[in-house]
Design a protein around this motif. Structure first.
Motif, PDB file in Angstrom:
ATOM      1  N   SER A  30      30.835  44.311 -10.683  1.00 24.90           N
ATOM      2  CA  SER A  30      31.133  44.226  -9.530  1.00 24.90           C
ATOM      3  C   SER A  30      29.754  44.011  -8.574  1.00 24.90           C
ATOM      4  N   ASP A  31      28.481  44.441  -8.934  1.00 19.71           N
ATOM      5  CA  ASP A  31      27.505  44.349  -8.263  1.00 19.71           C
ATOM      6  C   ASP A  31      26.321  43.350  -8.964  1.00 19.71           C
ATOM      7  N   PRO A  32      26.305  42.139  -8.356  1.00 17.38           N
ATOM      8  CA  PRO A  32      25.301  41.346  -9.012  1.00 17.38           C
ATOM      9  C   PRO A  32      23.874  41.504  -8.760  1.00 17.38           C
ATOM     10  N   THR A  33      23.554  42.426  -8.009  1.00 16.76           N
ATOM     11  CA  THR A  33      22.235  42.988  -7.855  1.00 16.76           C
ATOM     12  C   THR A  33      21.704  43.683  -9.298  1.00 16.76           C
ATOM     13  N   THR A  34      22.607  44.165  -9.835  1.00 14.84           N
ATOM     14  CA  THR A  34      22.379  44.823 -11.149  1.00 14.84           C
ATOM     15  C   THR A  34      22.102  43.834 -12.280  1.00 14.84           C
ATOM     16  N   PHE A  35      22.238  42.410 -12.111  1.00 17.41           N
ATOM     17  CA  PHE A  35      22.118  41.712 -13.201  1.00 17.41           C
ATOM     18  C   PHE A  35      20.565  41.297 -13.135  1.00 17.41           C
ATOM     19  N   GLU A  36      19.999  41.511 -12.118  1.00 17.02           N
ATOM     20  CA  GLU A  36      18.489  41.132 -11.708  1.00 17.02           C
ATOM     21  C   GLU A  36      17.536  41.780 -12.929  1.00 17.02           C
ATOM     22  N   GLU A  37      17.843  42.883 -13.403  1.00 15.54           N
ATOM     23  CA  GLU A  37      17.048  43.575 -14.326  1.00 15.54           C
ATOM     24  C   GLU A  37      17.170  42.939 -15.560  1.00 15.54           C
ATOM     25  N   VAL A  38      18.490  42.476 -16.183  1.00 19.77           N
ATOM     26  CA  VAL A  38      18.691  41.499 -17.264  1.00 19.77           C
ATOM     27  C   VAL A  38      17.750  40.493 -17.291  1.00 19.77           C
ATOM     28  N   TYR A  39      17.860  39.837 -16.107  1.00 23.87           N
ATOM     29  CA  TYR A  39      17.015  38.630 -15.969  1.00 23.87           C
ATOM     30  C   TYR A  39      15.520  38.760 -16.279  1.00 23.87           C
ATOM     31  N   ARG A  40      15.051  39.702 -15.546  1.00 28.04           N
ATOM     32  CA  ARG A  40      13.766  40.006 -15.925  1.00 28.04           C
ATOM     33  C   ARG A  40      12.964  40.097 -17.250  1.00 28.04           C
ATOM     34  N   TRP A  41      14.067  40.341 -18.206  1.00 31.49           N
ATOM     35  CA  TRP A  41      13.542  40.388 -19.771  1.00 31.49           C
ATOM     36  C   TRP A  41      14.015  39.208 -20.342  1.00 31.49           C
ATOM     37  N   THR A  42      14.345  38.027 -19.651  1.00 30.94           N
ATOM     38  CA  THR A  42      14.588  36.764 -20.444  1.00 30.94           C
ATOM     39  C   THR A  42      14.105  35.746 -19.965  1.00 30.94           C
ATOM     40  N   THR A  43      14.137  34.463 -20.504  1.00 33.12           N
ATOM     41  CA  THR A  43      13.345  33.328 -19.893  1.00 33.12           C
ATOM     42  C   THR A  43      14.105  32.102 -20.870  1.00 33.12           C
ATOM     43  N   GLY A  44      13.990  30.940 -20.331  1.00 33.62           N
ATOM     44  CA  GLY A  44      14.614  29.791 -20.989  1.00 33.62           C
ATOM     45  C   GLY A  44      16.146  29.969 -21.156  1.00 33.62           C
ATOM     46  N   ASP A  45      16.374  29.417 -22.434  1.00 32.39           N
ATOM     47  CA  ASP A  45      17.829  29.424 -22.936  1.00 32.39           C
ATOM     48  C   ASP A  45      18.596  30.948 -22.578  1.00 32.39           C
ATOM     49  N   GLN A  90      30.025  34.481 -14.412  1.00 32.99           N
ATOM     50  CA  GLN A  90      31.552  34.167 -14.392  1.00 32.99           C
ATOM     51  C   GLN A  90      32.363  35.522 -14.791  1.00 32.99           C
ATOM     52  N   MET A  91      31.768  36.447 -15.214  1.00 32.94           N
ATOM     53  CA  MET A  91      32.454  37.841 -15.584  1.00 32.94           C
ATOM     54  C   MET A  91      32.589  38.336 -14.150  1.00 32.94           C
ATOM     55  N   HIS A  92      31.625  38.322 -13.389  1.00 33.86           N
ATOM     56  CA  HIS A  92      31.656  38.836 -11.811  1.00 33.86           C
ATOM     57  C   HIS A  92      32.739  38.128 -11.063  1.00 33.86           C
ATOM     58  N   ALA A  93      32.783  36.683 -11.256  1.00 34.32           N
ATOM     59  CA  ALA A  93      33.721  36.104 -10.665  1.00 34.32           C
ATOM     60  C   ALA A  93      35.097  36.317 -10.988  1.00 34.32           C
ATOM     61  N   LYS A  94      35.460  36.553 -12.259  1.00 36.21           N
ATOM     62  CA  LYS A  94      36.584  36.982 -12.735  1.00 36.21           C
ATOM     63  C   LYS A  94      37.003  38.514 -12.628  1.00 36.21           C
ATOM     64  N   GLY A  95      36.104  39.132 -11.790  1.00 34.14           N
ATOM     65  CA  GLY A  95      36.552  40.531 -11.830  1.00 34.14           C
ATOM     66  C   GLY A  95      36.456  41.687 -12.875  1.00 34.14           C
ATOM     67  N   TRP A  96      35.916  40.995 -14.066  1.00 36.21           N
ATOM     68  CA  TRP A  96      36.052  42.000 -14.945  1.00 36.21           C
ATOM     69  C   TRP A  96      35.209  43.322 -14.671  1.00 36.21           C
ATOM     70  N   ILE A  97      35.510  44.319 -15.713  1.00 35.22           N
ATOM     71  CA  ILE A  97      34.769  45.573 -15.599  1.00 35.22           C
ATOM     72  C   ILE A  97      34.355  45.909 -16.786  1.00 35.22           C
ATOM     73  N   LYS A  98      33.217  46.219 -17.215  1.00 34.95           N
ATOM     74  CA  LYS A  98      32.596  46.826 -18.359  1.00 34.95           C
ATOM     75  C   LYS A  98      32.226  48.151 -18.373  1.00 34.95           C
ATOM     76  N   THR A  99      32.493  48.850 -19.375  1.00 29.61           N
ATOM     77  CA  THR A  99      32.372  50.320 -19.887  1.00 29.61           C
ATOM     78  C   THR A  99      31.896  50.290 -21.109  1.00 29.61           C
ATOM     79  N   GLY A 100      31.208  51.629 -21.129  1.00 28.48           N
ATOM     80  CA  GLY A 100      30.424  51.741 -22.460  1.00 28.48           C
ATOM     81  C   GLY A 100      29.165  51.255 -22.677  1.00 28.48           C
ATOM     82  N   GLU A 101      28.463  51.598 -23.656  1.00 31.93           N
ATOM     83  CA  GLU A 101      27.072  51.262 -23.716  1.00 31.93           C
ATOM     84  C   GLU A 101      26.732  50.794 -25.061  1.00 31.93           C
ATOM     85  N   ASN A 102      25.774  49.687 -25.131  1.00 35.32           N
ATOM     86  CA  ASN A 102      25.213  49.039 -26.226  1.00 35.32           C
ATOM     87  C   ASN A 102      24.104  50.137 -26.952  1.00 35.32           C
ATOM     88  N   GLU A 103      24.081  50.390 -28.149  1.00 37.15           N
ATOM     89  CA  GLU A 103      23.222  51.289 -28.697  1.00 37.15           C
ATOM     90  C   GLU A 103      22.343  50.413 -29.929  1.00 37.15           C
TER      91      GLU A 103
END
Length: 173
Positions: free
Chosen positions: A57-72, A83-96
């Motif tokens: 729900s907060d696109p400013t939190t995406f910036e740190e993901v973008y910081r670690w990526t380039t290109g494709d 797209q997930m933000h635009a659709k109103g999706w909610i993410k819970t839990g964490e990748n490990e």
């Protein structure tokens, strides 16, 4: 392994140099394959940490993901998160992260590193705005990815993720 070949060649040249000379850096800019792998693993871990902090729900939190990526990888992250933000999706839990392995360069990255990362996603849920799961019922709890990384042009010690590929080879997760 492509990177191992570069490091071995640099080591052979260093063996011919005068005593006390610094070894030639690899094509990634790191002095050894071990340093390049450590940087690749650290980059992937930072990327996963950034993903875990995303609030759709907060696109400013995406910036740190973008910081670690380039290109494709950067383009895909931007499209997917938007797209997930635009659709109103909610993410819970964490990748490990379960494990990270060095890998032969199989994807054509000419001046980078490839790793295999085993990431547990069992606790990550995505729901639509009505609370319905949008996660495929056949999603595996542990996913294996070949991650391609290249040197960050703005840092001599940092790598950026340039691509992800589903991994089903050896080593297995």
């Amino acid at each position: 392994m492509w990177l191992a070949g570069v490091v071995l060649a640099a080591s052979a040249l260093a063996g011919c140099a005068s005593e006390g000379a610094e070894p030639e850096p690899s094509a990634t800019g790191f002095a050894s394959e071990a340093e390049a792998f450590a940087a690749a693993e650290a980059t992937y871990r930072a990327y996963v940490d950034a993903l875990n902090q995303v609030d759709l729900s907060d696109p400013t939190t995406f910036e740190e993901v973008y910081r670690w990526t380039t290109g494709d990888a950067n383009a895909a992250a931007r499209e997917s998160l938007s797209q997930m933000h635009a659709k109103g999706w909610i993410k819970t839990g964490e990748n490990e992260i379960r494990d990270v392995f060095e890998l032969n360069n199989r994807t054509g990255v000419t001046a980078g590193v490839s790793i295999v990362a085993c990431t547990e996603v069992a606790t990550v849920a995505l729901t639509d705005s009505d609370g319905n799961s949008v996660v495929s019922a056949d999603r595996l709890d542990i996913q294996a990815w070949e991650v391609s990384l290249v040197p960050d042009p703005d840092s001599a010690t940092r790598l950026l993720i340039t691509d992800f590929y589903s991994w089903s080879g050896a080593p297995a997760c």
